[in-house]
Scaffold this motif. Structure first.
Motif, PDB file in Angstrom:
ATOM      1  N   ASN A 176       0.831  -1.203   0.000  1.00 42.72           N
ATOM      2  CA  ASN A 176       0.000   0.000   0.000  1.00 42.72           C
ATOM      3  C   ASN A 176       0.868   1.256   0.000  1.00 42.72           C
ATOM      4  OD1 ASN A 176      -2.260  -1.700   0.198  1.00 42.72           O
ATOM      5  ND2 ASN A 176      -2.150  -1.684   2.430  1.00 42.72           N
ATOM      6  N   ILE A 177       1.999   1.174   0.690  1.00 43.36           N
ATOM      7  CA  ILE A 177       2.945   2.295   0.713  1.00 43.36           C
ATOM      8  C   ILE A 177       3.554   2.502  -0.672  1.00 43.36           C
ATOM      9  CG2 ILE A 177       5.121   3.129   1.680  1.00 43.36           C
ATOM     10  CD1 ILE A 177       4.412   1.614   4.255  1.00 43.36           C
ATOM     11  N   ILE A 178       3.928   1.402  -1.316  1.00 43.15           N
ATOM     12  CA  ILE A 178       4.494   1.484  -2.675  1.00 43.15           C
ATOM     13  C   ILE A 178       3.462   2.066  -3.634  1.00 43.15           C
ATOM     14  CG2 ILE A 178       5.358   0.125  -4.626  1.00 43.15           C
ATOM     15  CD1 ILE A 178       6.511  -1.844  -2.548  1.00 43.15           C
ATOM     16  N   GLY A 179       2.212   1.619  -3.492  1.00 40.85           N
ATOM     17  CA  GLY A 179       1.143   2.147  -4.330  1.00 40.85           C
ATOM     18  C   GLY A 179       0.968   3.643  -4.137  1.00 40.85           C
ATOM     19  N   GLY A 180       1.079   4.090  -2.891  1.00 42.55           N
ATOM     20  CA  GLY A 180       0.957   5.516  -2.586  1.00 42.55           C
ATOM     21  C   GLY A 180       2.078   6.340  -3.205  1.00 42.55           C
ATOM     22  N   ILE A 181       3.267   5.761  -3.253  1.00 39.41           N
ATOM     23  CA  ILE A 181       4.409   6.456  -3.872  1.00 39.41           C
ATOM     24  C   ILE A 181       4.166   6.663  -5.365  1.00 39.41           C
ATOM     25  CG2 ILE A 181       6.858   6.252  -4.457  1.00 39.41           C
ATOM     26  CD1 ILE A 181       7.223   4.739  -1.776  1.00 39.41           C
ATOM     27  N   PHE A 182       3.699   5.598  -6.027  1.00 37.87           N
ATOM     28  CA  PHE A 182       3.426   5.694  -7.466  1.00 37.87           C
ATOM     29  C   PHE A 182       2.269   6.644  -7.768  1.00 37.87           C
ATOM     30  CE2 PHE A 182       5.956   1.801  -7.757  1.00 37.87           C
ATOM     31  CZ  PHE A 182       6.651   2.027  -8.949  1.00 37.87           C
ATOM     32  N   LEU A 183       1.369   6.808  -6.811  1.00 34.37           N
ATOM     33  CA  LEU A 183       0.245   7.728  -6.998  1.00 34.37           C
ATOM     34  C   LEU A 183       0.653   9.162  -6.698  1.00 34.37           C
ATOM     35  CD1 LEU A 183      -2.804   8.115  -7.550  1.00 34.37           C
ATOM     36  CD2 LEU A 183      -3.190   7.708  -5.105  1.00 34.37           C
ATOM     37  N   GLY A 184       1.515   9.350  -5.703  1.00 35.01           N
ATOM     38  CA  GLY A 184       1.852  10.687  -5.232  1.00 35.01           C
ATOM     39  C   GLY A 184       2.587  11.551  -6.239  1.00 35.01           C
ATOM     40  N   VAL A 185       3.469  10.939  -7.030  1.00 37.37           N
ATOM     41  CA  VAL A 185       4.257  11.718  -7.999  1.00 37.37           C
ATOM     42  C   VAL A 185       3.369  12.344  -9.075  1.00 37.37           C
ATOM     43  CG1 VAL A 185       6.115  11.646  -9.693  1.00 37.37           C
ATOM     44  CG2 VAL A 185       6.337  10.372  -7.540  1.00 37.37           C
ATOM     45  N   PRO A 186       2.540  11.560  -9.797  1.00 34.68           N
ATOM     46  CA  PRO A 186       1.665  12.203 -10.782  1.00 34.68           C
ATOM     47  C   PRO A 186       0.620  13.118 -10.149  1.00 34.68           C
ATOM     48  CG  PRO A 186       1.122   9.866 -10.579  1.00 34.68           C
ATOM     49  CD  PRO A 186       2.396  10.086  -9.833  1.00 34.68           C
ATOM     50  N   ASN A 187       0.210  12.818  -8.926  1.00 34.39           N
ATOM     51  CA  ASN A 187      -0.767  13.673  -8.252  1.00 34.39           C
ATOM     52  C   ASN A 187      -0.197  15.073  -8.030  1.00 34.39           C
ATOM     53  OD1 ASN A 187      -3.178  14.369  -7.069  1.00 34.39           O
ATOM     54  ND2 ASN A 187      -2.760  13.353  -5.131  1.00 34.39           N
ATOM     55  N   TYR A 188       1.048  15.136  -7.584  1.00 34.36           N
ATOM     56  CA  TYR A 188       1.682  16.443  -7.389  1.00 34.36           C
ATOM     57  C   TYR A 188       1.759  17.207  -8.708  1.00 34.36           C
ATOM     58  CZ  TYR A 188       5.282  19.963  -7.273  1.00 34.36           C
ATOM     59  OH  TYR A 188       5.959  21.148  -7.445  1.00 34.36           O
ATOM     60  N   PHE A 189       2.226  16.526  -9.756  1.00 30.82           N
ATOM     61  CA  PHE A 189       2.421  17.214 -11.027  1.00 30.82           C
ATOM     62  C   PHE A 189       1.102  17.587 -11.696  1.00 30.82           C
ATOM     63  CE2 PHE A 189       6.701  15.337 -10.683  1.00 30.82           C
ATOM     64  CZ  PHE A 189       7.447  16.499 -10.891  1.00 30.82           C
TER      65      PHE A 189
END
Length: 291
Positions: free
Chosen positions: A211-224
């Motif tokens: 779930n943490i790994i999934g959050g990392i992959f989501l967080g980058v495009p979310n910021y941009f």
């Protein structure tokens, strides 16, 4: 135009990551909380101005970003609840139809233009969102008792977009966009982290590394997606009413096409009609700005 393109691309990547969540059984709430923290870190790393972390609370936009951060996570939970009660199509339509709110705000508050091409493009964009989002021939079905949830998603999503436009125009300096975005995500992440810790201590959930790994992959495009949206609003390529319309309808269109190519989704006739109308609406809005 480049900033708008990257905002659309980043938002479409968010769609792809969410689709992978269901495939790998990733807990969405845990991933969302991690995503906000990662998005905050991205903003801090991208910031190269003179403003120090200690000075952020003294900025005129700081209090507003706290409110926006809280709204982010509240709207997310409303979206999850709406999906459970009425289905994913209802959430998609409510979220993207919310473009009406920042569009009307831009036309009223900033006295933006409304030519015949642009007005037609905005109306067609709403039609495109509906047709591209529904996944069955009978359209959307919502029980009257559940109607309040998509309405709140609609209002909350529109409020977020409108607030971002107002704040970036009124309070945020050009070099403060990364830290401005980071503060919004920090507020959302803090509230989510508190909830996550509380649930973990109660034994209601178990933290899983995937779930943490999934959050990392989501967080980058979310910021941009937020960063490039703000940059697009400042670019002058279109007025804000045009930016929000093109952004939302293009995300729906591209996400639908990605669903076909990557996830082998089957589209009904209404979906194809929605994609065609989406292209026409984008052309009308850009033509109106250049006339």
């Amino acid at each position: 135009m480049i900033s708008l393109f990257f905002s659309i691309l980043a938002s479409t990547l968010i769609f792809i990551v969410f689709k992978l969540f269901s495939k790998y059984n990733i807990n969405t709430f845990q991933a969302i909380v991690v995503n906000y923290i990662v998005a905050c870190i991205c903003g801090l790393l991208a910031y190269s101005g003179d403003l120090s972390i200690r000075e952020i609370p003294g900025q005129p936009w700081f209090v507003y970003t706290l409110g926006l951060g809280i709204t982010f996570i509240v709207v997310f939970n409303l979206m999850a609840l709406t999906t459970q009660r009425s289905g994913l199509s209802v959430v998609s339509v409510a979220t993207k139809m919310s473009l009406v709110i920042p569009v009307v705000f831009g036309l009223w508050y900033y006295k933006e233009s409304l030519g015949i091409f642009k007005a037609t493009g905005i109306v067609l964009a709403l039609v495109a969102v509906y047709f591209a989002s529904i996944k069955n021939k009978d359209g959307l079905k919502i029980q009257r008792s559940n109607l309040i949830f998509p309405v709140l998603v609609f209002l909350g999503s529109g409020f977020i977009d409108t607030s971002i436009k107002y704040l970036e125009n009124s309070y945020v300096a050009t070099d403060e966009v990364p830290v401005f975005s980071a503060t919004i995500f920090a507020a959302a992440g803090s509230l989510g982290l508190i909830s996550l810790i509380f649930l973990a201590l109660k034994g209601s959930i178990r933290i899983d590394i995937k779930n943490i790994i999934g959050g990392i992959f989501l967080g980058v495009p979310n910021y941009f997606s937020v960063y490039f949206l703000v940059e697009a609003l400042r670019s002058g390529m279109l007025e804000s009413s045009g930016i929000f319309t093109v952004n939302n309808v293009a995300i729906v269109m591209l996400s639908t096409l990605v669903g076909i190519l990557l996830f082998k989704e089957k589209l009904i006739v209404k979906n194809w009609i929605g994609i065609i109308i989406a292209v026409v609406s984008i052309l009308l809005i850009t033509i109106d700005f250049n006339v």
